[in-house]
Each structure stands twice: as structure tokens, then as C-alpha cells.
Design a protein around this motif. Structure first.
Motif, PDB file in Angstrom:
ATOM      1  N   GLU A 101       6.619   9.589  13.827  1.00 57.44           N
ATOM      2  CA  GLU A 101       6.000   8.560  14.028  1.00 57.44           C
ATOM      3  C   GLU A 101       6.155   7.329  12.500  1.00 57.44           C
ATOM      4  OE1 GLU A 101       1.811   9.381  13.593  1.00 57.44           O
ATOM      5  OE2 GLU A 101       1.991   9.566  15.845  1.00 57.44           O
ATOM      6  N   SER A 102       6.731   6.583  12.007  1.00 62.71           N
ATOM      7  CA  SER A 102       7.090   5.704  10.792  1.00 62.71           C
ATOM      8  C   SER A 102       8.753   6.424  10.917  1.00 62.71           C
ATOM      9  CB  SER A 102       5.795   5.492   9.928  1.00 62.71           C
ATOM     10  OG  SER A 102       5.696   6.938   9.503  1.00 62.71           O
TER      11      SER A 102
ATOM     12  N   SER B  11       5.253   9.037   1.110  1.00 58.34           N
ATOM     13  CA  SER B  11       3.945   7.678   1.837  1.00 58.34           C
ATOM     14  C   SER B  11       3.700   6.851   1.102  1.00 58.34           C
ATOM     15  CB  SER B  11       3.260   9.480   2.346  1.00 58.34           C
ATOM     16  OG  SER B  11       2.749  10.020   2.262  1.00 58.34           O
TER      17      SER B  11
ATOM     18  N   ARG C 206       5.478   4.077   1.420  1.00 59.88           N
ATOM     19  CA  ARG C 206       5.391   2.891   2.894  1.00 59.88           C
ATOM     20  C   ARG C 206       4.164   2.627   3.013  1.00 59.88           C
ATOM     21  NH1 ARG C 206       7.320   8.156   4.742  1.00 59.88           N
ATOM     22  NH2 ARG C 206       4.856   9.105   5.412  1.00 59.88           N
TER      23      ARG C 206
ATOM     24  N   LYS D 132       3.856  -1.187   3.206  1.00 61.85           N
ATOM     25  CA  LYS D 132       2.968  -1.831   4.454  1.00 61.85           C
ATOM     26  C   LYS D 132       1.273  -2.942   3.228  1.00 61.85           C
ATOM     27  CE  LYS D 132      -0.937  -0.317   7.596  1.00 61.85           C
ATOM     28  NZ  LYS D 132      -0.690   1.019   8.044  1.00 61.85           N
TER      29      LYS D 132
ATOM     30  N   TYR E 132       8.976  -0.634   6.627  1.00 63.83           N
ATOM     31  CA  TYR E 132       7.666  -0.171   6.373  1.00 63.83           C
ATOM     32  C   TYR E 132       6.365  -1.758   6.260  1.00 63.83           C
ATOM     33  CZ  TYR E 132      10.792   3.430   4.884  1.00 63.83           C
ATOM     34  OH  TYR E 132      11.985   4.802   4.640  1.00 63.83           O
TER      35      TYR E 132
END
Length: 191
Positions: A47-48, A159, A162, A166, A189
Motif C-alpha cells: 500500500e502507498s 513514512s 509521506r 498528505k 503522496y
């Protein structure tokens, strides 16, 4: 020539990855560092994850003016998920004159015993281990094949980047300028 393989999803590559690679290139006996962009890590969810070629492009834009670091798409054509032992076997066949070593964080070394054919990897390749936050490097069992490299401790993560993007944060100093521009142009992202 001694090549240090720095495996990862690099989703996205950031200044922490680059600082570690730069440190390994300048302060170890490795001649070159190759970022090996992994299509799918067997220990991570997909995912992502940006498509392979976008992550490769981010790495290429980040390292273009530094000849000691290269980007490798070698795993793109190999079976998925990617297992390090398979990639090492393929690279040794393709480049028999090179000596390949692995670069990994102390967090990954802690789980090294779970890697496919880890004993074979250690028998044929050296490991260059850099410190990671929250992992006691004193617990690392050193032998002639495992080298603890006193690289700077990097607390930045992909992370974090990202999540920041976001949440509409501007973080231009966490990635090289050309990589950040590409990330912004492509709206990666943001959702």
C-alpha cells in the motif's frame, strides 16, 4: 571493485538515505554504492508504494552529480517478492568481477536471521551496518563479515515524509531539490 548494495523501497528516497550512502562511499572501503530499488519487500505491505519507475526516477534525480552512487533497477525484472539472496546470485552472474556487500541498518540486522538463506548471504558477502534509532549497536555480534560503521544517526523516515505531504506540509529540505520538485509536480503522496 567493491560495491555496497543499499536495498530499499525508497518510497521516497530522502536526505537520510543519501547521507548514509554518502558516508559509506567516503568512510568505508566500498568503492561504489548502488541504491537497489525494491519492487516489493517481503516484509512490507505494498500500500502507498509508488510505481517502481517513479521511485527509480526520484533516486536518479537525487544522485545525478555524485559518481560514487548509482541507482539500480536490477530487481524490477526479477520474481516478486524480492529476496536478497536471489538478487545477489543474479548480480554475481551478471558482474563476476565485482565484490558485492550489503548495507543495512541495525534495525534490519536484528531480523537478519529471518531472511531467506541468510547463512549463505553471510558466507559470501560482507554486511556494513549503520546505526538506527532505538537499536543498541552493542548487541550486534561482530565477526569478520559484519562491520559496524559509525555513520550519523538518522531519525528521518520515508513514512514521515509521506505523512507530512498528505497533511499539506512543505518539506523541501528533507529531499534533494530535484527529487522534491518531481514529487511536487507529480502530486505524489498527497492523498
Amino acid at each position: 571493485m567493491k560495491i555496497g548494495l543499499y536495498f530499499g523501497s525508497f518510497n521516497p528516497v530522502h536526505i537520510g538515505h543519501l547521507a548514509i550512502a554518502n558516508y559509506m562511499a567516503e568512510f568505508s572501503d566500498l568503492d561504489q554504492i548502488w541504491f537497489v530499488i525494491s519492487p516489493q519487500n517481503p516484509f512490507k505491505k505494498k500500500e502507498s508504494l509508488l510505481p517502481d519507475y517513479h521511485r527509480l526516477e526520484l533516486v536518479n534525480r537525487s544522485i545525478e552529480n555524485y559518481p560514487k552512487i548509482k541507482a539500480s533497477n536490477i530487481e524490477f525484472g526479477l520474481p516478486k517478492p524480492s529476496y536478497t539472496i536471489d538478487t545477489l546470485t543474479y548480480l554475481k552472474e551478471k558482474f563476476p568481477i565485482y565484490e558485492f556487500s550489503l548495507i543495512l541498518g541495525s534495525d534490519n540486522l536484528k531480523n537478519f536471521h529471518k531472511w531467506k538463506n541468510n547463512d549463505l548471504i553471510l558466507l559470501n558477502h560482507e554486511l556494513y551496518v549503520y546505526p538506527r534509532p532505538g537499536y543498541n549497536d552493542q548487541e550486534i555480534k561482530l565477526n569478520g563479515r559484519v562491520h559496524l560503521i559509525n555513520a550519523p544517526l538518522m531519525e528521518i523516515s520515508s513514512s514521515f515524509i509521506r505523512e507530512a505531504i498528505k497533511n499539506h506540509k512543505e518539506i523541501p529540505f528533507f529531499l534533494p531539490e530535484l527529487a522534491y520538485q518531481y514529487l511536487k509536480e507529480m502530486h505524489f503522496y498527497e492523498k
